[in-house]
Design a protein around this motif. Structure first.
Motif, PDB file in Angstrom:
ATOM      1  N   SER A  58      28.889  42.168  40.330  1.00  0.00           N
ATOM      2  CA  SER A  58      29.669  41.402  40.383  1.00  0.00           C
ATOM      3  C   SER A  58      29.628  40.579  39.542  1.00  0.00           C
ATOM      4  O   SER A  58      31.218  39.963  39.991  1.00  0.00           O
ATOM      5  CB  SER A  58      29.642  41.844  42.199  1.00  0.00           C
ATOM      6  OG  SER A  58      30.151  40.434  42.944  1.00  0.00           O
ATOM      7  N   MET A  59      28.697  39.432  39.821  1.00  0.00           N
ATOM      8  CA  MET A  59      29.588  38.391  38.873  1.00  0.00           C
ATOM      9  C   MET A  59      30.009  38.381  37.275  1.00  0.00           C
ATOM     10  O   MET A  59      30.851  37.804  37.083  1.00  0.00           O
ATOM     11  CB  MET A  59      27.951  37.582  38.696  1.00  0.00           C
ATOM     12  CG  MET A  59      27.496  37.250  39.753  1.00  0.00           C
ATOM     13  SD  MET A  59      26.023  36.513  39.539  1.00  0.00           S
ATOM     14  CE  MET A  59      25.485  34.987  38.513  1.00  0.00           C
ATOM     15  N   GLN A  60      29.744  39.617  37.213  1.00  0.00           N
ATOM     16  CA  GLN A  60      30.547  40.125  36.184  1.00  0.00           C
ATOM     17  C   GLN A  60      31.819  40.084  36.108  1.00  0.00           C
ATOM     18  O   GLN A  60      32.649  39.865  35.247  1.00  0.00           O
ATOM     19  CB  GLN A  60      29.756  40.859  35.306  1.00  0.00           C
ATOM     20  CG  GLN A  60      28.537  41.438  34.149  1.00  0.00           C
ATOM     21  CD  GLN A  60      28.318  42.349  33.399  1.00  0.00           C
ATOM     22  OE1 GLN A  60      27.575  43.387  34.055  1.00  0.00           O
ATOM     23  NE2 GLN A  60      27.486  42.174  32.228  1.00  0.00           N
ATOM     24  N   VAL A  61      32.011  40.869  37.055  1.00  0.00           N
ATOM     25  CA  VAL A  61      33.763  41.120  37.358  1.00  0.00           C
ATOM     26  C   VAL A  61      34.215  40.090  37.682  1.00  0.00           C
ATOM     27  O   VAL A  61      35.189  39.927  37.719  1.00  0.00           O
ATOM     28  CB  VAL A  61      34.034  41.905  38.333  1.00  0.00           C
ATOM     29  CG1 VAL A  61      35.398  42.451  38.849  1.00  0.00           C
ATOM     30  CG2 VAL A  61      33.039  43.562  38.554  1.00  0.00           C
ATOM     31  N   THR A  62      33.551  39.166  38.143  1.00  0.00           N
ATOM     32  CA  THR A  62      34.820  37.446  39.099  1.00  0.00           C
ATOM     33  C   THR A  62      34.723  36.401  37.727  1.00  0.00           C
ATOM     34  O   THR A  62      35.198  36.482  37.201  1.00  0.00           O
ATOM     35  CB  THR A  62      33.759  36.609  39.566  1.00  0.00           C
ATOM     36  OG1 THR A  62      32.872  37.662  41.193  1.00  0.00           O
ATOM     37  CG2 THR A  62      33.737  35.595  40.159  1.00  0.00           C
ATOM     38  N   LEU A  63      33.973  36.562  36.193  1.00  0.00           N
ATOM     39  CA  LEU A  63      33.811  36.224  35.484  1.00  0.00           C
ATOM     40  C   LEU A  63      34.694  36.446  34.403  1.00  0.00           C
ATOM     41  O   LEU A  63      35.651  35.944  33.990  1.00  0.00           O
ATOM     42  CB  LEU A  63      32.754  35.979  34.703  1.00  0.00           C
ATOM     43  CG  LEU A  63      31.420  35.170  35.296  1.00  0.00           C
ATOM     44  CD1 LEU A  63      29.856  35.291  34.454  1.00  0.00           C
ATOM     45  CD2 LEU A  63      31.525  34.149  35.560  1.00  0.00           C
ATOM     46  N   ALA A  64      35.087  37.690  34.613  1.00  0.00           N
ATOM     47  CA  ALA A  64      35.927  38.560  33.375  1.00  0.00           C
ATOM     48  C   ALA A  64      37.906  38.452  34.160  1.00  0.00           C
ATOM     49  O   ALA A  64      38.327  37.751  33.896  1.00  0.00           O
ATOM     50  CB  ALA A  64      35.582  40.071  34.145  1.00  0.00           C
ATOM     51  N   ARG A  65      37.629  37.850  35.543  1.00  0.00           N
ATOM     52  CA  ARG A  65      39.035  37.951  35.984  1.00  0.00           C
ATOM     53  C   ARG A  65      39.253  36.768  36.170  1.00  0.00           C
ATOM     54  O   ARG A  65      40.243  35.788  35.697  1.00  0.00           O
ATOM     55  CB  ARG A  65      38.437  37.906  37.874  1.00  0.00           C
ATOM     56  CG  ARG A  65      39.688  39.269  38.427  1.00  0.00           C
ATOM     57  CD  ARG A  65      39.014  39.090  39.949  1.00  0.00           C
ATOM     58  NE  ARG A  65      38.344  39.443  40.236  1.00  0.00           N
ATOM     59  CZ  ARG A  65      38.022  39.541  41.490  1.00  0.00           C
ATOM     60  NH1 ARG A  65      38.020  38.299  42.132  1.00  0.00           N
ATOM     61  NH2 ARG A  65      36.413  39.560  41.920  1.00  0.00           N
ATOM     62  N   ILE A  66      38.175  35.293  36.110  1.00  0.00           N
ATOM     63  CA  ILE A  66      38.072  34.107  35.682  1.00  0.00           C
ATOM     64  C   ILE A  66      38.514  33.528  34.597  1.00  0.00           C
ATOM     65  O   ILE A  66      39.746  32.963  34.178  1.00  0.00           O
ATOM     66  CB  ILE A  66      36.991  33.169  36.085  1.00  0.00           C
ATOM     67  CG1 ILE A  66      36.694  33.038  37.662  1.00  0.00           C
ATOM     68  CG2 ILE A  66      36.983  31.335  36.049  1.00  0.00           C
ATOM     69  CD1 ILE A  66      34.828  32.981  38.066  1.00  0.00           C
ATOM     70  N   GLU A  67      38.235  34.181  33.706  1.00  0.00           N
ATOM     71  CA  GLU A  67      38.105  34.479  31.886  1.00  0.00           C
ATOM     72  C   GLU A  67      39.074  34.774  31.775  1.00  0.00           C
ATOM     73  O   GLU A  67      40.063  33.711  30.979  1.00  0.00           O
ATOM     74  CB  GLU A  67      37.085  34.863  31.190  1.00  0.00           C
ATOM     75  CG  GLU A  67      37.733  34.741  30.015  1.00  0.00           C
ATOM     76  CD  GLU A  67      36.190  35.742  29.045  1.00  0.00           C
ATOM     77  OE1 GLU A  67      36.204  37.107  29.120  1.00  0.00           O
ATOM     78  OE2 GLU A  67      35.309  35.038  28.811  1.00  0.00           O
ATOM     79  N   ALA A  68      40.151  35.757  31.940  1.00  0.00           N
ATOM     80  CA  ALA A  68      41.878  36.074  32.234  1.00  0.00           C
ATOM     81  C   ALA A  68      42.658  35.068  32.415  1.00  0.00           C
ATOM     82  O   ALA A  68      43.578  35.172  32.070  1.00  0.00           O
ATOM     83  CB  ALA A  68      41.963  37.652  32.928  1.00  0.00           C
ATOM     84  N   THR A  69      42.385  33.865  33.052  1.00  0.00           N
ATOM     85  CA  THR A  69      43.164  33.608  34.216  1.00  0.00           C
ATOM     86  C   THR A  69      43.166  31.563  33.266  1.00  0.00           C
ATOM     87  O   THR A  69      43.715  31.180  33.634  1.00  0.00           O
ATOM     88  CB  THR A  69      43.449  33.876  35.867  1.00  0.00           C
ATOM     89  OG1 THR A  69      41.959  33.159  35.654  1.00  0.00           O
ATOM     90  CG2 THR A  69      43.872  34.435  35.804  1.00  0.00           C
TER      91      THR A  69
END
Length: 119
Positions: A58-69
Motif C-alpha cells: 500500500s505504501m509503494q502505491v501511495t509513494l508512486a502516486r506522490i512521485e507522479a505528481t
C-alpha cells in the motif's frame, strides 16, 4: 551405538558446558520442538508478516502516486523565476500614493481649466 546426530548433540552440550554456558534449552535427540506452542507462534508470525507486506505494498502505491505528481527541480526553478518576474512587475506598478497624486493633479486641472476658457 550412537548415530551421528546423537554424537553431535552430546558434543554440542559438552562444548557449551566446558565454556561455562548454560545448558541448551533444546532437548537432545529427536524429542521434537522444545516449545509445544511453536506452531501457533509461527502462524502468528506468518500472519503478522502478511499484514506487514500488505502495508508495504500500500505504501509503494501511495509513494508512486506522490512521485507522479511531485515537482522536479527544474519545475521548481522555473516557478522561482516566474515568481521573481512577478515581484518585479508588482514593484513597477504605481503605489496608492502615486495614484492618489495623479488623481489630485487631474482633479486640480479639471478645476483650473474652466478659468482658462474665460480668458
Amino acid at each position: 551405538m550412537m548415530n551421528d546426530r546423537e554424537t553431535l548433540a552430546k558434543e554440542w552440550h559438552s562444548a557449551r558446558e566446558s565454556r561455562g554456558l548454560p545448558p541448551s534449552r533444546l532437548p537432545p535427540g529427536d524429542g521434537g520442538p522444545y516449545d509445544p506452542d511453536m506452531e501457533r507462534r509461527v502462524t502468528n508470525l506468518e500472519t503478522a508478516t502478511s499484514k506487514i507486506q500488505d502495508t508495504l505494498n500500500s505504501m509503494q502505491v501511495t509513494l508512486a502516486r506522490i512521485e507522479a505528481t511531485m515537482a522536479t527541480k527544474e519545475e521548481l526553478k522555473r516557478i522561482e523565476v516566474e515568481v521573481a518576474e512577478m515581484k518585479g512587475r508588482i514593484a513597477g506598478l504605481p503605489s496608492t500614493a502615486k495614484i492618489a497624486g495623479i488623481v489630485a493633479i487631474i482633479g486640480a486641472a479639471i478645476k483650473i481649466l474652466p478659468w482658462f476658457s474665460h480668458y
